[in-house]
Write a protein that holds these residues in place. Sequence first.
Motif, PDB file in Angstrom:
ATOM      1  N   THR A 124       0.819  -1.218   0.000  1.00  0.00           N
ATOM      2  CA  THR A 124       0.000   0.000   0.000  1.00  0.00           C
ATOM      3  C   THR A 124       0.853   1.269   0.000  1.00  0.00           C
ATOM      4  OG1 THR A 124      -0.135   0.139   2.437  1.00  0.00           O
ATOM      5  CG2 THR A 124      -1.782  -1.222   1.327  1.00  0.00           C
ATOM      6  N   ILE A 125       2.137   1.146   0.329  1.00  0.00           N
ATOM      7  CA  ILE A 125       2.994   2.325   0.500  1.00  0.00           C
ATOM      8  C   ILE A 125       3.181   3.135  -0.791  1.00  0.00           C
ATOM      9  CG2 ILE A 125       5.348   3.079   1.094  1.00  0.00           C
ATOM     10  CD1 ILE A 125       5.392   0.816   3.177  1.00  0.00           C
ATOM     11  N   PRO A 126       3.418   2.502  -1.972  1.00  0.00           N
ATOM     12  CA  PRO A 126       3.585   3.312  -3.196  1.00  0.00           C
ATOM     13  C   PRO A 126       2.402   4.232  -3.480  1.00  0.00           C
ATOM     14  CG  PRO A 126       4.306   1.068  -3.600  1.00  0.00           C
ATOM     15  CD  PRO A 126       3.665   1.070  -2.246  1.00  0.00           C
ATOM     16  N   GLY A 127       1.185   3.743  -3.276  1.00  0.00           N
ATOM     17  CA  GLY A 127       0.002   4.583  -3.502  1.00  0.00           C
ATOM     18  C   GLY A 127      -0.065   5.746  -2.541  1.00  0.00           C
ATOM     19  N   ILE A 128       0.305   5.513  -1.290  1.00  0.00           N
ATOM     20  CA  ILE A 128       0.301   6.583  -0.288  1.00  0.00           C
ATOM     21  C   ILE A 128       1.313   7.664  -0.673  1.00  0.00           C
ATOM     22  CG2 ILE A 128       0.785   7.148   2.121  1.00  0.00           C
ATOM     23  CD1 ILE A 128      -0.172   4.309   2.841  1.00  0.00           C
ATOM     24  N   ILE A 129       2.507   7.247  -1.086  1.00  0.00           N
ATOM     25  CA  ILE A 129       3.547   8.208  -1.484  1.00  0.00           C
ATOM     26  C   ILE A 129       3.106   9.019  -2.699  1.00  0.00           C
ATOM     27  CG2 ILE A 129       5.895   8.427  -2.401  1.00  0.00           C
ATOM     28  CD1 ILE A 129       6.640   5.969  -0.701  1.00  0.00           C
ATOM     29  N   LEU A 130       2.559   8.337  -3.717  1.00  0.00           N
ATOM     30  CA  LEU A 130       2.136   9.033  -4.935  1.00  0.00           C
ATOM     31  C   LEU A 130       1.019  10.036  -4.650  1.00  0.00           C
ATOM     32  CD1 LEU A 130       2.228   6.098  -7.491  1.00  0.00           C
ATOM     33  CD2 LEU A 130       3.546   8.219  -7.645  1.00  0.00           C
ATOM     34  N   SER A 131       0.159   9.723  -3.668  1.00  0.00           N
ATOM     35  CA  SER A 131      -0.957  10.624  -3.362  1.00  0.00           C
ATOM     36  C   SER A 131      -0.472  11.999  -2.912  1.00  0.00           C
ATOM     37  CB  SER A 131      -1.852  10.018  -2.280  1.00  0.00           C
ATOM     38  OG  SER A 131      -1.215  10.035  -1.010  1.00  0.00           O
ATOM     39  N   ARG A 132       0.740  12.067  -2.360  1.00  0.00           N
ATOM     40  CA  ARG A 132       1.272  13.344  -1.873  1.00  0.00           C
ATOM     41  C   ARG A 132       1.749  14.244  -3.013  1.00  0.00           C
ATOM     42  NH1 ARG A 132      -1.532  13.838   1.422  1.00  0.00           N
ATOM     43  NH2 ARG A 132      -0.334  15.509   2.429  1.00  0.00           N
ATOM     44  N   PHE A 133       1.879  13.695  -4.215  1.00  0.00           N
ATOM     45  CA  PHE A 133       2.341  14.481  -5.370  1.00  0.00           C
ATOM     46  C   PHE A 133       1.201  14.916  -6.287  1.00  0.00           C
ATOM     47  CE2 PHE A 133       6.040  12.032  -4.055  1.00  0.00           C
ATOM     48  CZ  PHE A 133       7.053  12.983  -4.094  1.00  0.00           C
ATOM     49  N   LEU A 134      -0.021  14.504  -5.961  1.00  0.00           N
ATOM     50  CA  LEU A 134      -1.159  14.850  -6.803  1.00  0.00           C
ATOM     51  C   LEU A 134      -1.568  16.295  -6.585  1.00  0.00           C
ATOM     52  CD1 LEU A 134      -3.325  11.631  -6.247  1.00  0.00           C
ATOM     53  CD2 LEU A 134      -1.818  12.134  -8.197  1.00  0.00           C
ATOM     54  N   ILE A 135      -1.921  16.969  -7.671  1.00  0.00           N
ATOM     55  CA  ILE A 135      -2.343  18.366  -7.605  1.00  0.00           C
ATOM     56  C   ILE A 135      -3.808  18.460  -8.023  1.00  0.00           C
ATOM     57  CG2 ILE A 135      -1.979  20.687  -8.508  1.00  0.00           C
ATOM     58  CD1 ILE A 135       0.941  19.886  -9.048  1.00  0.00           C
ATOM     59  N   PHE A 136      -4.622  19.010  -7.142  1.00  0.00           N
ATOM     60  CA  PHE A 136      -6.032  19.237  -7.459  1.00  0.00           C
ATOM     61  C   PHE A 136      -6.532  20.378  -6.579  1.00  0.00           C
ATOM     62  CE2 PHE A 136      -5.484  15.683  -4.550  1.00  0.00           C
ATOM     63  CZ  PHE A 136      -6.235  16.063  -3.445  1.00  0.00           C
ATOM     64  N   PRO A 137      -7.651  21.004  -6.942  1.00  0.00           N
ATOM     65  CA  PRO A 137      -8.148  22.145  -6.156  1.00  0.00           C
ATOM     66  C   PRO A 137      -8.358  21.782  -4.695  1.00  0.00           C
ATOM     67  CG  PRO A 137      -9.318  21.975  -8.238  1.00  0.00           C
ATOM     68  CD  PRO A 137      -8.477  20.742  -8.134  1.00  0.00           C
ATOM     69  N   LYS A 138      -7.987  22.699  -3.826  1.00  0.00           N
ATOM     70  CA  LYS A 138      -8.037  22.454  -2.384  1.00  0.00           C
ATOM     71  C   LYS A 138      -9.433  22.054  -1.916  1.00  0.00           C
ATOM     72  CE  LYS A 138      -7.095  24.670   2.062  1.00  0.00           C
ATOM     73  NZ  LYS A 138      -6.643  25.907   2.732  1.00  0.00           N
ATOM     74  N   ASP A 139     -10.449  22.710  -2.438  1.00  0.00           N
ATOM     75  CA  ASP A 139     -11.822  22.459  -1.975  1.00  0.00           C
ATOM     76  C   ASP A 139     -12.610  21.564  -2.929  1.00  0.00           C
ATOM     77  OD1 ASP A 139     -11.480  23.985   0.301  1.00  0.00           O
ATOM     78  OD2 ASP A 139     -12.111  25.841  -0.688  1.00  0.00           O
ATOM     79  N   PHE A 140     -11.910  20.797  -3.763  1.00  0.00           N
ATOM     80  CA  PHE A 140     -12.639  19.950  -4.708  1.00  0.00           C
ATOM     81  C   PHE A 140     -13.510  18.945  -3.947  1.00  0.00           C
ATOM     82  CE2 PHE A 140     -13.275  16.320  -7.512  1.00  0.00           C
ATOM     83  CZ  PHE A 140     -13.771  16.962  -8.631  1.00  0.00           C
ATOM     84  N   GLY A 141     -14.746  18.862  -4.363  1.00  0.00           N
ATOM     85  CA  GLY A 141     -15.697  17.967  -3.722  1.00  0.00           C
ATOM     86  C   GLY A 141     -16.493  18.611  -2.612  1.00  0.00           C
ATOM     87  N   LYS A 142     -16.051  19.797  -2.169  1.00  0.00           N
ATOM     88  CA  LYS A 142     -16.749  20.482  -1.078  1.00  0.00           C
ATOM     89  C   LYS A 142     -18.047  21.085  -1.599  1.00  0.00           C
ATOM     90  CE  LYS A 142     -16.039  24.007   2.512  1.00  0.00           C
ATOM     91  NZ  LYS A 142     -15.076  24.982   3.084  1.00  0.00           N
ATOM     92  N   LYS A 143     -19.103  20.864  -0.858  1.00  0.00           N
ATOM     93  CA  LYS A 143     -20.403  21.387  -1.254  1.00  0.00           C
ATOM     94  C   LYS A 143     -20.418  22.901  -1.147  1.00  0.00           C
ATOM     95  CE  LYS A 143     -25.336  20.739  -0.312  1.00  0.00           C
ATOM     96  NZ  LYS A 143     -26.320  20.086   0.578  1.00  0.00           N
ATOM     97  N   SER A 144     -20.908  23.566  -2.180  1.00  0.00           N
ATOM     98  CA  SER A 144     -20.964  25.031  -2.187  1.00  0.00           C
ATOM     99  C   SER A 144     -21.931  25.531  -1.132  1.00  0.00           C
ATOM    100  CB  SER A 144     -21.411  25.546  -3.560  1.00  0.00           C
ATOM    101  OG  SER A 144     -20.503  25.126  -4.547  1.00  0.00           O
ATOM    102  N   GLU A 145     -21.522  26.584  -0.425  1.00  0.00           N
ATOM    103  CA  GLU A 145     -22.395  27.181   0.584  1.00  0.00           C
ATOM    104  C   GLU A 145     -23.535  27.932  -0.098  1.00  0.00           C
ATOM    105  OE1 GLU A 145     -22.209  26.885   3.785  1.00  0.00           O
ATOM    106  OE2 GLU A 145     -20.329  25.754   3.873  1.00  0.00           O
ATOM    107  N   GLU A 146     -24.726  27.699   0.403  1.00  0.00           N
ATOM    108  CA  GLU A 146     -25.887  28.412  -0.151  1.00  0.00           C
ATOM    109  C   GLU A 146     -25.920  29.836   0.388  1.00  0.00           C
ATOM    110  OE1 GLU A 146     -28.845  24.534  -0.558  1.00  0.00           O
ATOM    111  OE2 GLU A 146     -29.495  26.344   0.497  1.00  0.00           O
TER     112      GLU A 146
END
Length: 515
Positions: free
Chosen positions: A492-514
């Motif tokens: 499982t370690i290679p996947g954990i290490i690779l996850s630290r190099f992924l770039i995506f928006p900080k709030d991706f998946g966060k529900k928008s406030e109404e």
Amino acid sequence: MKTDNKPWYWIPLLNFASGLPYAVIISVSVIMYKKLGISNKDIGLYTSLLYLPWVIKPLWSPFIELIGTKRKWFLSMQLLISIAFLLVGFTIPTSGFFMMTLAIFWVAAFASASNDIASDGFYLLVLPEDKQSFFIGIRSTFYRLAMLAGNGLIVLLAGYLEHKYGDNTKAWSYTMIAVGLLMTFITVYNFFSTPKTEINAGEKPIDTNKQSFASIFASFFKKKQILIVLAFILLFRLGESQLIKMLTPFLVDPIKYELVETGLGLDEGQIKALELYNSKVKNGERLSDLELQSLYSKLPILVQMRDETKPLKEVKNKDKEEYKNSNKARIDFVNLLITNKGNQKTIKKGGMGLETEDIGLIYGTFGLIALTLGGILGGIAISKQGLTKWMLPMILTMHLPIIGFIMLAHFHPASIYYIYAVVIIEQFGYGFGFAAFMMYLIYVAEGESKTAHYALATGFMAMGMMLPGMVSGYIQEYLGYGNFFIWVFLATIPGIILSRFLIFPKDFGKKSEEV
């Protein structure tokens, strides 16, 4: 029955018809082959190959899009799956059943993957967009119920029939015939309940300037960080893919085999085999082929399960290869005795000795509840605080419970409740952690051709499950269960290490406030 405007009539069983074949082909087949005496390495190799249709389904999905209607496709595929399961049931009692049933499962797997494509497309075509969001939860619920039926009720039925007949072959033959009849009923119901038209009121005009499949496919590989992204998708489930294939064998394998070293209650052939064992095996002397065969067939061996200890009887078969397969447990134990010069204490314990019904109860009920609960809470957590905050905690929650199986394999606790606890924690962690992985795949698919790119991403995900799973049985038989689970944890370690190099928006998946 007029159902065109009543999606409650057709959505539940249409999605049940997607989940049930997947559960039977991918999960139940592992239990079935284990109970029918197939080796772990063959189970890992050949049942992992059954993932292939889900790996490559994006490649033939355009044909389903272009040829015929979605309704004709899923009805045809469901009928084919029904026939396939019936054929598996009738084939199990025959000689050479393993390869024949695998070939039938292979056909069923392609039909099941095609059924998924057609059912998803039908849902999008028939339901207006405002109803699709409402019924997405209903679809997911009935898919989960299908998994419960497969991993729980069907396995419980097989276990009940094993005890009733005392014959695993007959039990699993009848079980698969019952599954085939159930799929036939579902197919007939879907024929009468699903709308005949595939155009909804809110359908948009067809775009005549659609991108070609080749350009859509190529655009996927032009995404940012694509090499790291693909490496992460392929390696994230490196440990889990092997764990899934060997968990059931671990849970149902006997705790240990034991040689009966006294002559009480033994027949003449067993007594002679025991004398040969004491005179030659314990002294490390060379055995002739005839003497070796005598030990394989006559040596009195007990098999210790969790609730009982019983004789490990020889299965007589004129075919040499079939004999080896049917008596693999006896042959392997005798070979270990010869290697260790009769010292049974040096032979490590094996599995947990559970019965088939135990597996159905643990994974099909408590495990599935924990899995579903974990998935729901994972989705809520991401929607409230975004993927960035939860990515690492969720990955760790998914992988750390593997330590529980390492402990089970090394200490073999007497109480079955320890097994329940480990499985429930592992399934909850899997549901909770997998939410992060699936949300990341949604991010990968963002942009034009979202549906096609998501299909490609999940195809690579399935490949990441298939390839390691194929070698899992060989690794387990070489390392033994205890060391195998340590290896799975390290994987499982290679996947954990690779996850630290992924770039995506900080709030991706966060529900928008109404506002």
